[in-house]
Write a protein that holds these residues in place. Structure first.
Motif, PDB file in Angstrom:
ATOM      1  N   GLY A 104       0.299   3.336   4.933  1.00  0.00           N
ATOM      2  CA  GLY A 104       1.141   2.739   3.807  1.00  0.00           C
ATOM      3  C   GLY A 104       2.546   3.367   3.602  1.00  0.00           C
ATOM      4  O   GLY A 104       3.031   4.165   4.472  1.00  0.00           O
ATOM      5  N   ARG A 105       3.080   3.055   2.561  1.00  0.00           N
ATOM      6  CA  ARG A 105       4.422   3.475   2.373  1.00  0.00           C
ATOM      7  C   ARG A 105       4.709   4.931   1.730  1.00  0.00           C
ATOM      8  O   ARG A 105       3.674   5.096   0.987  1.00  0.00           O
ATOM      9  N   VAL A 123       0.748  -0.810   0.020  1.00  0.00           N
ATOM     10  CA  VAL A 123       0.061  -0.165  -0.113  1.00  0.00           C
ATOM     11  C   VAL A 123       0.844   1.132   0.118  1.00  0.00           C
ATOM     12  O   VAL A 123       1.617   1.385   0.722  1.00  0.00           O
ATOM     13  N   ASP A 174       1.107   5.163   0.404  1.00  0.00           N
ATOM     14  CA  ASP A 174       0.314   6.451   0.775  1.00  0.00           C
ATOM     15  C   ASP A 174       0.217   7.525  -0.112  1.00  0.00           C
ATOM     16  O   ASP A 174      -0.690   7.962  -0.576  1.00  0.00           O
TER      17      ASP A 174
END
Length: 78
Positions: free
Chosen positions: A72-73, A48, A50
């Motif tokens: 998320g990342r 996920v 971001d």
């Protein structure tokens, strides 16, 4: 089991592990780990993301990471 770590170290990759001790012998735990490893091997796990930032906006990316509680990342691209 021996694992060759030189290539990941050269690529600045990170390896995370979990020691489960006797818990791994429980059938439900063993089955869950097997399922996750199979999904990873088959490419069925999704990362996920971001937000994506330009590398020139690294300061904004760091600010976002520290203040926005991203889900998320955070990716920075050149």
């Amino acid at each position: 089991m021996a694992v060759e770590l030189w290539q990941p170290m050269q690529n600045n990759q990170t390896l995370h592990g979990v020691f489960m001790g006797d818990l791994f012998e429980r059938p439900a735990v063993h089955e869950t780990v097997d399922t996750l490893l199979k999904a990873a091997a088959e490419g069925r796990l999704e990362v996920v993301i971001d937000r994506t930032f330009s590398l020139k906006d690294a300061a904004l990316a760091h600010e976002h990471a520290e203040t926005a509680k991203p889900l998320g990342r955070i990716v920075m691209k050149p």
